[in-house]
Design a protein around this motif. Sequence first.
Motif, PDB file in Angstrom:
ATOM      1  N   VAL A  34      30.868  14.144   3.219  1.00 54.84           N
ATOM      2  CA  VAL A  34      31.556  14.427   1.521  1.00 54.84           C
ATOM      3  C   VAL A  34      31.285  12.902   1.360  1.00 54.84           C
ATOM      4  N   ALA A  35      30.914  11.582   1.831  1.00 54.11           N
ATOM      5  CA  ALA A  35      30.159  10.332   1.274  1.00 54.11           C
ATOM      6  C   ALA A  35      28.693  11.581   1.468  1.00 54.11           C
ATOM      7  N   ARG A  36      28.009  11.780   2.092  1.00 48.87           N
ATOM      8  CA  ARG A  36      27.003  12.401   2.413  1.00 48.87           C
ATOM      9  C   ARG A  36      26.170  13.146   0.385  1.00 48.87           C
ATOM     10  N   GLN A  37      27.023  13.956   0.655  1.00 49.57           N
ATOM     11  CA  GLN A  37      26.920  14.473  -0.736  1.00 49.57           C
ATOM     12  C   GLN A  37      27.559  14.396  -1.996  1.00 49.57           C
ATOM     13  N   LEU A  89      26.769  10.847  -2.140  1.00 52.56           N
ATOM     14  CA  LEU A  89      25.908   9.595  -2.638  1.00 52.56           C
ATOM     15  C   LEU A  89      25.064  10.134  -2.081  1.00 52.56           C
ATOM     16  N   ALA A  90      24.079  11.352  -1.543  1.00 56.20           N
ATOM     17  CA  ALA A  90      22.997  11.790  -1.106  1.00 56.20           C
ATOM     18  C   ALA A  90      22.619  10.911   0.276  1.00 56.20           C
ATOM     19  N   LEU A  91      22.834  10.248   0.707  1.00 57.19           N
ATOM     20  CA  LEU A  91      22.890   9.268   1.679  1.00 57.19           C
ATOM     21  C   LEU A  91      21.670  10.442   2.996  1.00 57.19           C
ATOM     22  N   PRO A  92      20.337   9.329   2.762  1.00 58.45           N
ATOM     23  CA  PRO A  92      18.968  10.588   4.012  1.00 58.45           C
ATOM     24  C   PRO A  92      20.279  10.477   5.334  1.00 58.45           C
ATOM     25  N   GLN A  93      21.035   9.849   6.284  1.00 64.73           N
ATOM     26  CA  GLN A  93      21.326  10.234   7.255  1.00 64.73           C
ATOM     27  C   GLN A  93      22.181  11.380   8.231  1.00 64.73           C
ATOM     28  N   ALA A  94      21.382  12.078   8.581  1.00 60.06           N
ATOM     29  CA  ALA A  94      22.056  13.150   8.934  1.00 60.06           C
ATOM     30  C   ALA A  94      23.480  13.651   9.623  1.00 60.06           C
ATOM     31  N   ASP A  95      24.048  12.484   9.987  1.00 55.62           N
ATOM     32  CA  ASP A  95      25.651  12.548  10.836  1.00 55.62           C
ATOM     33  C   ASP A  95      26.165  11.261  10.537  1.00 55.62           C
ATOM     34  N   ALA A 154      30.398   4.698  -4.213  1.00 60.25           N
ATOM     35  CA  ALA A 154      31.199   5.670  -3.763  1.00 60.25           C
ATOM     36  C   ALA A 154      32.383   5.717  -5.148  1.00 60.25           C
ATOM     37  N   ASP A 155      32.426   7.146  -4.953  1.00 60.18           N
ATOM     38  CA  ASP A 155      33.858   7.287  -5.976  1.00 60.18           C
ATOM     39  C   ASP A 155      34.735   7.364  -4.900  1.00 60.18           C
ATOM     40  N   LEU A 156      36.093   7.792  -5.615  1.00 59.91           N
ATOM     41  CA  LEU A 156      36.864   7.754  -4.491  1.00 59.91           C
ATOM     42  C   LEU A 156      37.143   8.466  -3.195  1.00 59.91           C
ATOM     43  N   LYS A 157      36.827   9.538  -2.934  1.00 58.78           N
ATOM     44  CA  LYS A 157      37.206  10.503  -2.321  1.00 58.78           C
ATOM     45  C   LYS A 157      35.461  10.076  -1.000  1.00 58.78           C
TER      46      LYS A 157
END
Length: 596
Positions: free
Chosen positions: A430-433, A435-441, A460-463
């Motif tokens: 959810v956070a990766r989507q 914020l486009a976080l680079p870590q895989a998991d 980060a947004d609320l979710k």
Amino acid sequence: MFPRRPWSRRIGVVLASALLGHALPAFALRVDPAGLDTAQVASTQALVDDVLARLPRTWRDGLPPDLILGWRADLPHDVQGRRVGHRLWLDRALLDDARVPAARKALVHELAHAYDRAHRNVLSGDARLRELAGWQRSVFRVAGRRSRNDFIARSPDAYELTRPSEFVAVNLEHFVLDGSYACRRPALYRYFASHFGESSVAAECAEGLPFLEADAARGNASLLALDPARIYEVDYLLAEGNSEAMSRWGHSMLRLVVCAPGRAPGPDCRLDLAHHRVLSFRAFVGDVQISSWRGLTGSYPSRVFLLPLDQVIEEYTKVELRGLQSIPLRLQRDEVASLLERAAQLHWSYDGRYYFISNNCAVETWKLLHDGVPRLAGEPLASITPTGLLRKLERAGIADRRVLEDGEQARRLGYYFEPMSARYDTLYSVARQALALPQADAQAWLALSPTERAPWLSQADLKASAALLVLENAALRRQQLLLRDELKRRYLGRDVPADAAPAVQALRAWLGDTSFVSQPAELAPAGYGLPQSEERERIAVEARVRVDKLRGEDAVLRKDLERWLPEDQREALRGIESNVDAIGTRLRALAAAGAP
């Protein structure tokens, strides 16, 4: 063979009289009048009459025919009775009128030896009694091999631990003379009553079986009385293995499916998770992992803890990221009660040593099942691994793993508690989507330093904030556990830096103050066996006093000790705490603003 005293030769007794107005078979324990005046002979005969009237008829009938009672003034200072051939000798100091209870006890003790030996060690040589007493079977298949007796706490007399014959004699003293014996050592009371053909007297015991519940998550320890009638089922609870050497084969526990007050025992009790408890053999209440070397050498104590199920779920699924399988055991109602009674005996009396191979959690759980449920003693269940014990329970038809076949239903009904790693990955996605976080998991994300994670939190947004808060809290809990273990390794050994000595001394004192949690008998130094009503009241009060003291010292001690940790570890802890505060503040602000 256990060593015997040189005077432990076979003796006999003739008993003939009518005692206290009750006609008895023709026996008499002859009194040797040598060195006694008329009054002393009379008081000795009164002692004999009193004791013989108290013995079960089977015991009296089973004594051999040539026993003579006399008094001696030259017995060792710590010996009140002795047998030499067909003679029983009591310490002459007990002839004083004020010492009648002690003389009665000594005579019962020696008559217990006489009965046991006359019948070829019918009691002290019985495997079931030795197991109840604490000489437990070895997990390895060596004929006759047993452990030493580690049931050392709350003993009526430490002499009972020296050998099975003395255990029998000491306990028969209490069986005959102590009206509370049926409450304090109920399984042994039933054993002796059955052996002698006596009906079990319904004693007025304190309600329920007492346990000191250790709730590490809430920093609490309180006395809990468990009613066996409220336990619907007992499950074999297996914490799945991981890559750690000491955890590769999992961890064995027993889950008590306790029904909520007012609910009749039945399947719905499985929904009362807040009331479920776990019996877990471990070294310390908060230790999931322990040192492999110290585990191999037996440097850890092994004790049984009663823990809230939710605490066990948290420490394994959220911190250790290990799944929990909860497999019902096919036990009858009376077997559940017998098992819980044995667990209570262990809880208050047992102080064993943990060995990675020969006395680990699987071995201890097997011993509890073996000794607590007589039917299971005949099953080949012995195993040195938790998974091996589960397989043997399955093959014997005692455990039923079919409850795990439907994964969704197993999770819904509480037969399986999945590790949080999968949930952490879901939250991270959810956070990766967002914020486009680079870590895989999630594991890769948490492997970053707190300072590397921090810049993303403010975006980060609320979710995403809600998801990242859960992950930061998981990181905080794991870091706290790592630091606790680091403190123990660094400062509970021999090589302590001189400048850290005051803090280390405080740490050791604090850990000493927590010892009552793992050995609750410390709270009840008087009495023996299962604590009864008045003792329980004192235990509950003392536990509250000690918990309050520990809470008051905890924050100060922790702050003082943290400065002795390596700087990088202190920085990591402070960084995670800062991240938790930051993301929590942002989450509240976004929620207040009505952010999507």
